[in-house]
Design a protein around this motif. Structure first.
Motif, PDB file in Angstrom:
ATOM      1  N   UNK A 164     -17.232  41.486  47.476  1.00  0.00           N
ATOM      2  CA  UNK A 164     -16.014  42.271  47.271  1.00  0.00           C
ATOM      3  C   UNK A 164     -15.432  41.946  45.901  1.00  0.00           C
ATOM      4  N   UNK A 165     -15.170  42.975  45.088  1.00  0.00           N
ATOM      5  CA  UNK A 165     -14.529  42.718  43.799  1.00  0.00           C
ATOM      6  C   UNK A 165     -13.176  42.036  44.020  1.00  0.00           C
ATOM      7  N   UNK A 166     -12.941  40.968  43.278  1.00  0.00           N
ATOM      8  CA  UNK A 166     -11.713  40.190  43.465  1.00  0.00           C
ATOM      9  C   UNK A 166     -10.468  41.054  43.267  1.00  0.00           C
ATOM     10  N   UNK A 167     -10.502  41.967  42.317  1.00  0.00           N
ATOM     11  CA  UNK A 167      -9.348  42.824  42.054  1.00  0.00           C
ATOM     12  C   UNK A 167      -8.975  43.723  43.219  1.00  0.00           C
ATOM     13  N   UNK A 168      -9.917  44.017  44.106  1.00  0.00           N
ATOM     14  CA  UNK A 168      -9.615  44.861  45.265  1.00  0.00           C
ATOM     15  C   UNK A 168      -8.650  44.181  46.229  1.00  0.00           C
ATOM     16  N   UNK A 169      -8.551  42.847  46.135  1.00  0.00           N
ATOM     17  CA  UNK A 169      -7.596  42.126  46.973  1.00  0.00           C
ATOM     18  C   UNK A 169      -6.180  42.200  46.408  1.00  0.00           C
ATOM     19  N   UNK A 170      -6.055  42.459  45.109  1.00  0.00           N
ATOM     20  CA  UNK A 170      -4.737  42.502  44.453  1.00  0.00           C
ATOM     21  C   UNK A 170      -3.906  41.293  44.859  1.00  0.00           C
ATOM     22  N   UNK A 171      -4.515  40.118  44.751  1.00  0.00           N
ATOM     23  CA  UNK A 171      -3.891  38.862  45.172  1.00  0.00           C
ATOM     24  C   UNK A 171      -4.020  37.837  44.039  1.00  0.00           C
ATOM     25  N   UNK A 172      -2.962  37.664  43.231  1.00  0.00           N
ATOM     26  CA  UNK A 172      -3.038  36.734  42.100  1.00  0.00           C
ATOM     27  C   UNK A 172      -3.391  35.295  42.482  1.00  0.00           C
ATOM     28  N   UNK A 173      -3.159  34.892  43.725  1.00  0.00           N
ATOM     29  CA  UNK A 173      -3.481  33.539  44.158  1.00  0.00           C
ATOM     30  C   UNK A 173      -4.905  33.377  44.691  1.00  0.00           C
ATOM     31  N   UNK A 174      -5.728  34.424  44.568  1.00  0.00           N
ATOM     32  CA  UNK A 174      -7.101  34.358  45.064  1.00  0.00           C
ATOM     33  C   UNK A 174      -7.848  33.235  44.341  1.00  0.00           C
ATOM     34  N   UNK A 175      -8.759  32.540  45.028  1.00  0.00           N
ATOM     35  CA  UNK A 175      -9.504  31.448  44.380  1.00  0.00           C
ATOM     36  C   UNK A 175     -10.228  31.927  43.121  1.00  0.00           C
ATOM     37  N   UNK A 176     -10.240  31.081  42.111  1.00  0.00           N
ATOM     38  CA  UNK A 176     -10.876  31.414  40.842  1.00  0.00           C
ATOM     39  C   UNK A 176     -12.383  31.292  40.891  1.00  0.00           C
ATOM     40  N   UNK A 177     -13.055  31.801  39.856  1.00  0.00           N
ATOM     41  CA  UNK A 177     -14.508  31.771  39.818  1.00  0.00           C
ATOM     42  C   UNK A 177     -15.050  30.364  39.589  1.00  0.00           C
ATOM     43  N   UNK A 178     -16.208  30.118  40.192  1.00  0.00           N
ATOM     44  CA  UNK A 178     -16.904  28.848  40.005  1.00  0.00           C
ATOM     45  C   UNK A 178     -18.265  29.057  39.353  1.00  0.00           C
ATOM     46  N   UNK A 179     -18.635  30.305  39.089  1.00  0.00           N
ATOM     47  CA  UNK A 179     -19.958  30.636  38.575  1.00  0.00           C
ATOM     48  C   UNK A 179     -19.841  31.810  37.607  1.00  0.00           C
ATOM     49  N   UNK A 180     -20.542  31.736  36.481  1.00  0.00           N
ATOM     50  CA  UNK A 180     -20.523  32.790  35.465  1.00  0.00           C
ATOM     51  C   UNK A 180     -21.963  33.133  35.083  1.00  0.00           C
ATOM     52  N   UNK A 181     -22.293  34.431  35.069  1.00  0.00           N
ATOM     53  CA  UNK A 181     -23.659  34.871  34.813  1.00  0.00           C
ATOM     54  C   UNK A 181     -23.693  35.938  33.711  1.00  0.00           C
ATOM     55  N   UNK A 182     -24.838  36.100  33.068  1.00  0.00           N
ATOM     56  CA  UNK A 182     -25.069  37.028  31.952  1.00  0.00           C
ATOM     57  C   UNK A 182     -24.124  36.736  30.784  1.00  0.00           C
ATOM     58  N   UNK A 183     -23.947  35.471  30.486  1.00  0.00           N
ATOM     59  CA  UNK A 183     -23.018  35.087  29.429  1.00  0.00           C
ATOM     60  C   UNK A 183     -23.455  35.526  28.038  1.00  0.00           C
ATOM     61  N   UNK A 184     -24.738  35.852  27.866  1.00  0.00           N
ATOM     62  CA  UNK A 184     -25.182  36.346  26.560  1.00  0.00           C
ATOM     63  C   UNK A 184     -24.561  37.704  26.250  1.00  0.00           C
ATOM     64  N   UNK A 185     -24.003  38.364  27.259  1.00  0.00           N
ATOM     65  CA  UNK A 185     -23.329  39.656  27.060  1.00  0.00           C
ATOM     66  C   UNK A 185     -21.802  39.527  27.141  1.00  0.00           C
TER      67      UNK A 185
END
Length: 131
Positions: free
Chosen positions: A95-116
Motif C-alpha cells: 500500500x502506498x504510504x500516502x494513501x494512509x494520509x497519516x503523518x505519523x506512519x512509520x518511516x522507511x527502512x529500505x531504499x531501492x533503485x538509488x541510481x535513479x
C-alpha cells in the motif's frame, strides 16, 4: 491492534489494515516516479491476512525490470492507487504510504533503485540501501 485505512482521493476505494507493516520502503525507479507523480514511491508491505479492500478497483499490470508482475489497483473514478500485489509474492499486499494520509506512519527502512534518485533527495541516516 492498530487499524489504519488507506483511501483514494475520492474515498470510493479503501483498504483497511490491521497491525503494523512488515516493511516500509522507498523506490526511486522511473516507473514509481511516473506512477506517483513524485520523485519516489513510498510503500508499506503487509501480509494478505492483514488487509481487506472495499470499493471498485481498476487494475494495471506492470512488468518490472527483473520480470516481476505488479498488479496496481486504483480507483476508476479518481485514479489514485490504493494497493498493489506482486504475482511472485502471493501473500503480500503493498500500500502506498500516502494513501494512509497519516503523518505519523512509520518511516522507511529500505531504499531501492538509488541510481535513479534525484540528487536533492535526503534519506534517513540508518536506512538500508540497495542500488
Amino acid at each position: 491492534m492498530n487499524t489504519r485505512i488507506a483511501a483514494c482521493s475520492c474515498g470510493q476505494l479503501t483498504a483497511t489494515v490491521l497491525g503494523e507493516p512488515a516493511r516500509v520502503s522507498i523506490c526511486h525507479c522511473l516507473a514509481c516516479q511516473r506512477r506517483t507523480g513524485s520523485v519516489f514511491g513510498a510503500q508499506a508491505r503487509f501480509s494478505q491476512e492483514q488487509v481487506s479492500a472495499d470499493g471498485a478497483a481498476s487494475e494495471y499490470l506492470r512488468v518490472g525490470d527483473a520480470g516481476s508482475h505488479a498488479r496496481f489497483r486504483f480507483c476508476p473514478n479518481c485514479g489514485s492507487t490504493v494497493y498493489y500485489t506482486v504475482d511472485e509474492m502471493p501473500r503480500v499486499v503493498v500500500i502506498p504510504v500516502g494513501a494512509f494520509a497519516e503523518p505519523g506512519f512509520p518511516g522507511p527502512t529500505f531504499s531501492v533503485y538509488e541510481e535513479r534518485m534525484h540528487g536533492w533527495v535526503g534519506l534517513p541516516v540508518n536506512i538500508e540501501h540497495m542500488a
